[in-house]
Design an enzyme around this catalytic site. Sequence first.
Site, PDB file in Angstrom:
ATOM      1  N   GLY A 149       0.821  -1.198   0.000  1.00 41.26           N
ATOM      2  CA  GLY A 149       0.000   0.000   0.000  1.00 41.26           C
ATOM      3  C   GLY A 149       0.847   1.236   0.000  1.00 41.26           C
ATOM      4  N   GLY A 150       0.194   2.353   0.228  1.00 42.29           N
ATOM      5  CA  GLY A 150       0.873   3.638   0.168  1.00 42.29           C
ATOM      6  C   GLY A 150       1.979   3.781   1.195  1.00 42.29           C
ATOM      7  N   THR A 160       5.259  -1.980   2.247  1.00 42.79           N
ATOM      8  CA  THR A 160       4.965  -3.347   1.835  1.00 42.79           C
ATOM      9  C   THR A 160       5.059  -4.244   3.064  1.00 42.79           C
ATOM     10  OG1 THR A 160       6.049  -2.813  -0.235  1.00 42.79           O
ATOM     11  CG2 THR A 160       5.575  -5.127   0.162  1.00 42.79           C
ATOM     12  N   VAL A 161       4.108  -5.176   3.173  1.00 40.25           N
ATOM     13  CA  VAL A 161       4.100  -6.090   4.318  1.00 40.25           C
ATOM     14  C   VAL A 161       4.516  -7.473   3.844  1.00 40.25           C
ATOM     15  CG1 VAL A 161       2.755  -7.062   6.190  1.00 40.25           C
ATOM     16  CG2 VAL A 161       2.254  -4.765   5.365  1.00 40.25           C
ATOM     17  N   ASP A 181      -5.731   5.869   9.598  1.00 44.70           N
ATOM     18  CA  ASP A 181      -6.184   5.142   8.411  1.00 44.70           C
ATOM     19  C   ASP A 181      -7.140   4.032   8.827  1.00 44.70           C
ATOM     20  OD1 ASP A 181      -6.447   4.520   5.769  1.00 44.70           O
ATOM     21  OD2 ASP A 181      -4.551   3.409   5.633  1.00 44.70           O
TER      22      ASP A 181
END
Length: 743
Positions: A425-426, A429-430, A540
């Site tokens: 995502g913004g 990275t996971v 978020d």
Amino acid sequence: MRMFLQLGLGFVLLAAQYASGIVVPSSQCRRQCGNVEIPYPFGIDPGCSLTQGFQLSCKVQDGIPKPFRGAFEVLDISLTQGTTRVLNYILGYCYNTSTRSMEYFGRYGGFNEGDPSSPYRLSDTQNRFTVIGCSALALISDYDGTGYQGLGVATCRNLSDLVNGSCSGMGCSQTTIPKRMYYYDTTFSASVNTSQIWEFNRCSYAVLMEAAAFKFSTTYVNTNKFNDTYNGRVPMILEWAIRDVKSCDAAKQNTTGTYACLSANSKCVDSTNDQGYTCNCTNGYAGNPYLLDGCKDVNECNHNPCPSDGYCRNIAGEYRCSCRVGKKYVTESNTCNPNIGFIIGVTMGLFGLMVIVMITIFWGQMILQKRKLNKVKQEYFRKHGGVLLFDKMKSEKGLAFNVFSEAELIHATDNFDSSRIIGKGGHGTVYKGIIKNMSVAIKRCAVVDERQKKEFGQEMLILSQINHKNVVKLLGCCLEVEVPILVYEFVLNGTLFELIHGKNQASQISFNTLLRIAHEAAEGLSFLHLYASPPIIHGDVKSSNILLDDNYMAKVSDFGASILAPSDKEQFVTMVQGTCGYLDPEYMQTCQLTDKSDVYSFGVILLEILTGQLPLKLEGSEKQRSLSLIFLSAMKENNLEAVLVNHVKGQESMELLRGLADLAKKCLDMCGDNRPSMKEVADELNRLRKLSLHPWVQLGVETEVENLLGGDTTGGYEIELSGYPMGESENQPINPRSSYYAR
Ligand SMILES: *[C@@H]1O[C@H](CO)[C@@H](O)[C@H](O)[C@H]1NC(C)=O
Ligand SMILES: *[C@@H]1O[C@H](CO)[C@@H](O)[C@H](O)[C@H]1NC(C)=O
Ligand SMILES: *[C@@H]1O[C@H](CO)[C@@H](O)[C@H](O)[C@H]1NC(C)=O
Ligand SMILES: *[C@@H]1O[C@H](CO)[C@@H](O)[C@H](O)[C@H]1NC(C)=O
Ligand SMILES: *[C@@H]1O[C@H](CO)[C@@H](O)[C@H](O)[C@H]1NC(C)=O
Ligand SMILES: *[C@@H]1O[C@H](CO)[C@@H](O)[C@H](O)[C@H]1NC(C)=O
Ligand SMILES: *[C@@H]1O[C@H](CO)[C@@H](O)[C@H](O)[C@H]1NC(C)=O
């Protein structure tokens, strides 16, 4: 008077020489007579020879000076061989036709040194008693010396019997003589005369001469000129030695006499012919052994005794051969052979050296690189507030927070392999990682600004202390890298988003379960807001950030990201935080992220639960795109049922649904101050849950879960990414079937 003085001086010199035991011939001595060299121990002038026996005379004949020993002209002297070549006279015995008698012709044949102390012996090895004629019988005798008598007989019938080069009785005979002869005499037998054959052989001849200088010719029968070079004379070899002692040993032991081998590097050689010795230079030296320092080193390399492809080196008394690099000198064959051992050795040596150099360079670079890397790591660690964090960790022992090294995380994620990605995502990275046999979610953040870098350690510390069952646990971080990496507890059962919006899922999941999840999420967020001051703002909040564990318990995730996000006023314009559809409109205007922003976003999640709709839809008019706008207008028109999800309508009490809708409406208030706090939201949800409690609901939770898992799970995981038109899909799975979600 003057003569007397000279004599006296000479006597003094002589006395001095004998006193020292060494006789040094004067440099005034003539060493040359005509073409013949006269080396010491020989001498021409008085006092210039070792003894009288070595005294020669130099006479001028036909205008040419010639050395003589007695009547015999000396041709040459060899120091190394111990020989002197002299010219001997041929004795003839001829028939005189006018007197009709036999007459001797030529000089008396013989040699007489007359004394065994004389240095000279007739060479038995090189001389032959040579008799020529067709009716010749000659006698050689040594009455004075050894008592030897020898005969030479030569016969033939006529000249055609004779053969050139053959001297074995027919017209020519050669007889050897014994050793130790220093005297000889020649006579022809009177009983044999040439009166009968004088017409073809008038004379008989006899001479002791050097065998090598004689080659029989049939013409010799009628002439005494056996060798034109010497005109009636022939060479004869005398062997000389110092005869006053028996042998070398005796000479060395005799203290009264003088040992003749004076030179260094000289040796004594016993005479092979009678008693006495000669001197010789030792191997590798040449010159006159009878003189002090007479033996000089021979430069053997002058005639290059070494192989043509080798090198010669002269050393005292010897020489050494060597070969080019890679070749070995073999003494036996005097050749340069390839030196296999050397070549192998050199090759191996060079190879070894190369390997060592390469290893050294390699290690050197490794160490340098490591140092550099370590420096960079330390720098990052310092920048990110690692030191502060460490100090804190030290003072607060038992803190379940780890500071991981970069290497550990690289190992845990297979060097951040793309197959390990479970979300992108913004913010970053996971990756799924395994540390100490435990699954973890490793988040690599995308950006971080300078201000936050400094406070990162501090904030990590706060986050690490958060321990709430509805908040994903932060296990640790890595500060050695440019952008810090966060390590979270691994939560494996998907997200609330999937539960609501996954295909066929919404109808299967009970409303009460969703309500429980919402309540738990609210508790988690509330905890975050109340935990510290200023409050930890999630920033978020969205259904895909509500993770579900084994028991479908909600766990708020990704809260750490909020503090990583830039908060600079300028940057805010471009780096809008959060996800479209969930964004607090007030935050959009003020750029001020507050805890009420999270409340707004949570209100949108409540809408998702109520309506089963995505927060933002692509189709439809502008007004119909935003779920919150649709909801708020429906509420205004008092037409809640129009937006409720179908299966909820009949099932749930309208009181519950209306209560939930009211709560959502409050959360979605345009003014943040009017919104309830997260705590109030949680409490209200708790109240609504109690309201909804039916006995079957509580029992049915497990059943529902079973149904859920037994269902078409693969279909259920497909995510409608179209719900996020701006691509801000934090934590959205790239591979929906990855193990992060599968079970
Ligand atoms: C003296 O030495 C030379 C070379 O060294 C050798 O040829 C010669 O035969 C030697 N003479 C005697 C008498 O041994
Ligand atoms: C022979 O003898 C005579 C008298 O003695 C002498 O004159 C003559 O030279 C001799 N001839 C030869 C060839 O010797
Ligand atoms: C030569 O020898 C023969 C017989 O052998 C003899 O009769 C003669 O007298 C000799 N002549 C001389 C000159 O000796
Ligand atoms: C030499 O003697 C042989 C045998 O007596 C004879 O046959 C030959 O003709 C003789 N030759 C000369 C040249 O006298
Ligand atoms: C031997 O050699 C000489 C010359 O060296 C020659 O005049 C003579 O005829 C030869 N004799 C014989 C038998 O060949
Ligand atoms: C004559 O003497 C020289 C030197 O001794 C020798 O080289 C030569 O061979 C001799 N000549 C003959 C025909 O024997
Ligand atoms: C020693 O040398 C002297 C003179 O050179 C000689 O007369 C004497 O016989 C020698 N003694 C021995 C034992 O050879």
